[in-house]
Design a protein around this motif. Sequence first.
Motif, PDB file in Angstrom:
ATOM      1  N   SER A   1      53.627  98.612  53.957  1.00  0.00           N
ATOM      2  CA  SER A   1      52.975  99.894  54.245  1.00  0.00           C
ATOM      3  C   SER A   1      53.966 101.051  54.154  1.00  0.00           C
ATOM      4  O   SER A   1      53.666 102.098  53.575  1.00  0.00           O
ATOM      5  N   LEU A   2      55.155 100.858  54.718  1.00  0.00           N
ATOM      6  CA  LEU A   2      56.173 101.911  54.673  1.00  0.00           C
ATOM      7  C   LEU A   2      56.620 102.184  53.237  1.00  0.00           C
ATOM      8  O   LEU A   2      56.770 103.345  52.838  1.00  0.00           O
ATOM      9  N   LEU A   3      56.813 101.137  52.448  1.00  0.00           N
ATOM     10  CA  LEU A   3      57.225 101.325  51.052  1.00  0.00           C
ATOM     11  C   LEU A   3      56.136 102.021  50.247  1.00  0.00           C
ATOM     12  O   LEU A   3      56.429 102.851  49.379  1.00  0.00           O
ATOM     13  N   SER A   4      54.882 101.711  50.537  1.00  0.00           N
ATOM     14  CA  SER A   4      53.783 102.372  49.836  1.00  0.00           C
ATOM     15  C   SER A   4      53.747 103.869  50.140  1.00  0.00           C
ATOM     16  O   SER A   4      53.598 104.702  49.236  1.00  0.00           O
ATOM     17  N   GLU A   5      53.907 104.222  51.422  1.00  0.00           N
ATOM     18  CA  GLU A   5      53.932 105.639  51.789  1.00  0.00           C
ATOM     19  C   GLU A   5      55.137 106.348  51.168  1.00  0.00           C
ATOM     20  O   GLU A   5      55.025 107.502  50.726  1.00  0.00           O
ATOM     21  N   CYS A   6      56.258 105.660  51.104  1.00  0.00           N
ATOM     22  CA  CYS A   6      57.458 106.259  50.521  1.00  0.00           C
ATOM     23  C   CYS A   6      57.268 106.502  49.024  1.00  0.00           C
ATOM     24  O   CYS A   6      57.678 107.545  48.496  1.00  0.00           O
ATOM     25  N   ARG A   7      56.658 105.555  48.340  1.00  0.00           N
ATOM     26  CA  ARG A   7      56.401 105.745  46.903  1.00  0.00           C
ATOM     27  C   ARG A   7      55.472 106.925  46.658  1.00  0.00           C
ATOM     28  O   ARG A   7      55.653 107.683  45.688  1.00  0.00           O
ATOM     29  N   ASP A   8      54.476 107.086  47.518  1.00  0.00           N
ATOM     30  CA  ASP A   8      53.569 108.240  47.372  1.00  0.00           C
ATOM     31  C   ASP A   8      54.327 109.556  47.565  1.00  0.00           C
ATOM     32  O   ASP A   8      54.089 110.531  46.832  1.00  0.00           O
ATOM     33  N   ALA A   9      55.222 109.590  48.540  1.00  0.00           N
ATOM     34  CA  ALA A   9      56.009 110.817  48.779  1.00  0.00           C
ATOM     35  C   ALA A   9      56.924 111.114  47.594  1.00  0.00           C
ATOM     36  O   ALA A   9      57.065 112.272  47.169  1.00  0.00           O
ATOM     37  N   ILE A  10      57.542 110.076  47.030  1.00  0.00           N
ATOM     38  CA  ILE A  10      58.415 110.272  45.869  1.00  0.00           C
ATOM     39  C   ILE A  10      57.618 110.787  44.678  1.00  0.00           C
ATOM     40  O   ILE A  10      58.072 111.658  43.938  1.00  0.00           O
ATOM     41  N   GLN A  11      56.417 110.239  44.504  1.00  0.00           N
ATOM     42  CA  GLN A  11      55.567 110.702  43.400  1.00  0.00           C
ATOM     43  C   GLN A  11      55.191 112.168  43.565  1.00  0.00           C
ATOM     44  O   GLN A  11      55.135 112.926  42.588  1.00  0.00           O
ATOM     45  N   ALA A  12      54.959 112.597  44.800  1.00  0.00           N
ATOM     46  CA  ALA A  12      54.638 114.007  45.042  1.00  0.00           C
ATOM     47  C   ALA A  12      55.824 114.903  44.678  1.00  0.00           C
ATOM     48  O   ALA A  12      55.645 115.990  44.108  1.00  0.00           O
ATOM     49  N   VAL A  13      57.042 114.437  44.982  1.00  0.00           N
ATOM     50  CA  VAL A  13      58.229 115.221  44.617  1.00  0.00           C
ATOM     51  C   VAL A  13      58.403 115.258  43.102  1.00  0.00           C
ATOM     52  O   VAL A  13      58.755 116.289  42.528  1.00  0.00           O
ATOM     53  N   ARG A  14      58.139 114.145  42.439  1.00  0.00           N
ATOM     54  CA  ARG A  14      58.258 114.113  40.979  1.00  0.00           C
ATOM     55  C   ARG A  14      57.289 115.084  40.312  1.00  0.00           C
ATOM     56  O   ARG A  14      57.630 115.746  39.326  1.00  0.00           O
ATOM     57  N   GLU A  15      56.093 115.146  40.844  1.00  0.00           N
ATOM     58  CA  GLU A  15      55.118 116.085  40.275  1.00  0.00           C
ATOM     59  C   GLU A  15      55.586 117.531  40.453  1.00  0.00           C
ATOM     60  O   GLU A  15      55.310 118.380  39.608  1.00  0.00           O
ATOM     61  N   ASP A  16      56.278 117.786  41.549  1.00  0.00           N
ATOM     62  CA  ASP A  16      56.805 119.127  41.761  1.00  0.00           C
ATOM     63  C   ASP A  16      57.992 119.410  40.845  1.00  0.00           C
ATOM     64  O   ASP A  16      58.293 120.565  40.542  1.00  0.00           O
ATOM     65  N   LEU A  17      58.664 118.349  40.381  1.00  0.00           N
ATOM     66  CA  LEU A  17      59.802 118.517  39.498  1.00  0.00           C
ATOM     67  C   LEU A  17      59.394 118.692  38.034  1.00  0.00           C
ATOM     68  O   LEU A  17      60.133 119.278  37.245  1.00  0.00           O
ATOM     69  N   LYS A  18      58.217 118.199  37.659  1.00  0.00           N
ATOM     70  CA  LYS A  18      57.801 118.235  36.251  1.00  0.00           C
ATOM     71  C   LYS A  18      57.792 119.634  35.648  1.00  0.00           C
ATOM     72  O   LYS A  18      58.292 119.827  34.535  1.00  0.00           O
ATOM     73  N   PRO A  19      57.214 120.650  36.306  1.00  0.00           N
ATOM     74  CA  PRO A  19      57.211 121.981  35.677  1.00  0.00           C
ATOM     75  C   PRO A  19      58.603 122.568  35.493  1.00  0.00           C
ATOM     76  O   PRO A  19      58.782 123.546  34.780  1.00  0.00           O
ATOM     77  N   ASP A  20      59.576 121.949  36.129  1.00  0.00           N
ATOM     78  CA  ASP A  20      60.918 122.534  36.128  1.00  0.00           C
ATOM     79  C   ASP A  20      61.918 121.638  35.399  1.00  0.00           C
ATOM     80  O   ASP A  20      63.098 121.624  35.717  1.00  0.00           O
ATOM     81  N   GLN A  21      61.457 120.887  34.409  1.00  0.00           N
ATOM     82  CA  GLN A  21      62.323 119.902  33.771  1.00  0.00           C
ATOM     83  C   GLN A  21      63.488 120.556  33.042  1.00  0.00           C
ATOM     84  O   GLN A  21      64.608 120.058  33.065  1.00  0.00           O
ATOM     85  N   LYS A  22      63.250 121.636  32.374  1.00  0.00           N
ATOM     86  CA  LYS A  22      64.340 122.289  31.654  1.00  0.00           C
ATOM     87  C   LYS A  22      65.413 122.786  32.617  1.00  0.00           C
ATOM     88  O   LYS A  22      66.599 122.734  32.326  1.00  0.00           O
TER      89      LYS A  22
END
Length: 594
Positions: free
Chosen positions: A306-327
């Motif tokens: 359960s903890l690993l699943s929640e952590c993966r969701d949080a990481i995915q949210a950060v990745r989505e925030d990083l996508k517009p700023d890839q350059k």
Amino acid sequence: MLRTLSSLAVSICKDGASTASLVLSGRKPKPANVNKIEDMSFLHSFGIECRTDSMLHCQPALTQIPVLQIVKESQQQHGLRHGDFQRYRYLLLILMDAERAWSYAMQLKQEANTEPRKRFHLLSRLRKAVKHAEELERLCESNRVDAKTKLEAQAYMAYLTGMLRFEHQEWKAAMEAFNKCKTIYEKLANAFTEEQAVLYNQRVEEISPNIRYCAYNIGDQSAMNELMQMRLRSGGTEGLLAEKLEALITQTRAKQAATMSEVEWRGRTVPVKIDKVRIFLLGLADNEAAIVQAENEETRERLFESLLSECRDAIQAVREDLKPDQKQREHSLEGDSGKVSNIQYLHSYLTYIKLSTAIKRNESMAKSLQKALLQQQRSEEDGKRTPRPQDLIRLYDIILQNLVELTQLPGLEEDKNFQKEIGLKTLVYKAYRCFFIAQSYVLVKKWSEALVLYERVLKYAGEVQSGAGAFTNSLKELPDVQDLITQVNAEKYSLQAAAILDANDNPETESPSLVKDGKPLSERFETFCLDPSLVSKQVSLVHFPPGFQPIPCKPLFFDLALNHVAFPPLEDKVEQKAKSGLTGYIKGIFGFKS
């Protein structure tokens, strides 16, 4: 099936020559002239007791129906052990009608997560279950039913009513119904033997979280703490409350997350603007506490997942925030300071949590396997796959891979203390990995290889002890290398003794006539030896397919000297061609030749 069974029961009650009647109905049937004895025995196979007129004139016996026991046993035998509510839809008159409607409602509840329109059908089936439970309670009011059955029917009715009110979010009515059910089952548990009380206590434990949830929604704030403690003890509530409790915890954390704006890690403070990340970080301490307080390995493993699943969701949210700023991420280093951007550092922090949790989970699994290996040495159970040292080696391989990923996190490459700490942890797990590799070699009697690996274990353990120093606190959670050193020294002496005994036994047990060199029969005609495989189905007569053999190639000749050979002149031996003309033509006519 339901209509056939019901019509059969009615026909027996109305037309049976023996004037059979259902005991629960309490009504005397009308006499008839048709014999239905076979139908009566058929109904009896479903647990329906029929009696004739002659029986009705006797002293009536009290009917006893263990309602909860029937429900629990039926659920376990017909699919509910694996959450298969669809399989549980079968018939046993009124009680089974109620269970059938309830199980269908639970099936619809599972499907309603993706198809919300099925929630209306879910409520309809719950109402149907309550209706059948009311009919069961009414029938059990007969004087032919004992007091225990009456109480169980009332508790069952209260339980289904509470579930229906719970789905309607009528918290007060649901709590009253659940409290009534709980009170009855607690009284029944105290009145009977311990074996019979187990079922009642289980039901009380099932509905207790529902009661606290209703109390919280009514306005009792202390109920939230009790719900959290229930979740920590059980590793996740099951049944009707599971999704609602998780949603409630998420909502509570979301309210707290509004006040959280930043997080500090390894001396650097970074802002946290993503709500999902805030909620995860707020619940991190609770989840870790739940893992520590877990009562058994199964619960601990579920909490880790359960903890690993929640952590993966949080990481995915950060990745989505990083996508517009890839350059911009390609140039994330900030000139003079050499630090990565805040969002990238937050991503590294969440990845660190995920990898650290995965390491703890695998270490917990390794400890369980070690205990199983020790138990295996004391007593072996047939029919079960016993753990092997190879299973532990695989877990330590995964741990070492996670540690390698930790050293590559952006923003921590220049953190020397962090890199040294991870290096020491790597040595600890390498030592344990080598130890279990040595154990696997001992099992196949490869004494030399095992001894070399034991020496390497001691080498790794010595490096850890010499380099621990300031990292003693961070290494407390790791396995103790001193215990490993003590165990290796003991294993070394045992290994040397076993090797000596094995060397002394080999000359006595082996016979030259039984030694097989692996050659097929066609290559050892001159040597006699007993080979049991010659009379088996896998006899080795010749090498097949035959191996490749080198052969000489056909030579190819190239005349390279022709261009460099000087041939002799041949003009004097070549006939000169006569000159042509009129004279030659005339000579040719008359046969003159030169």
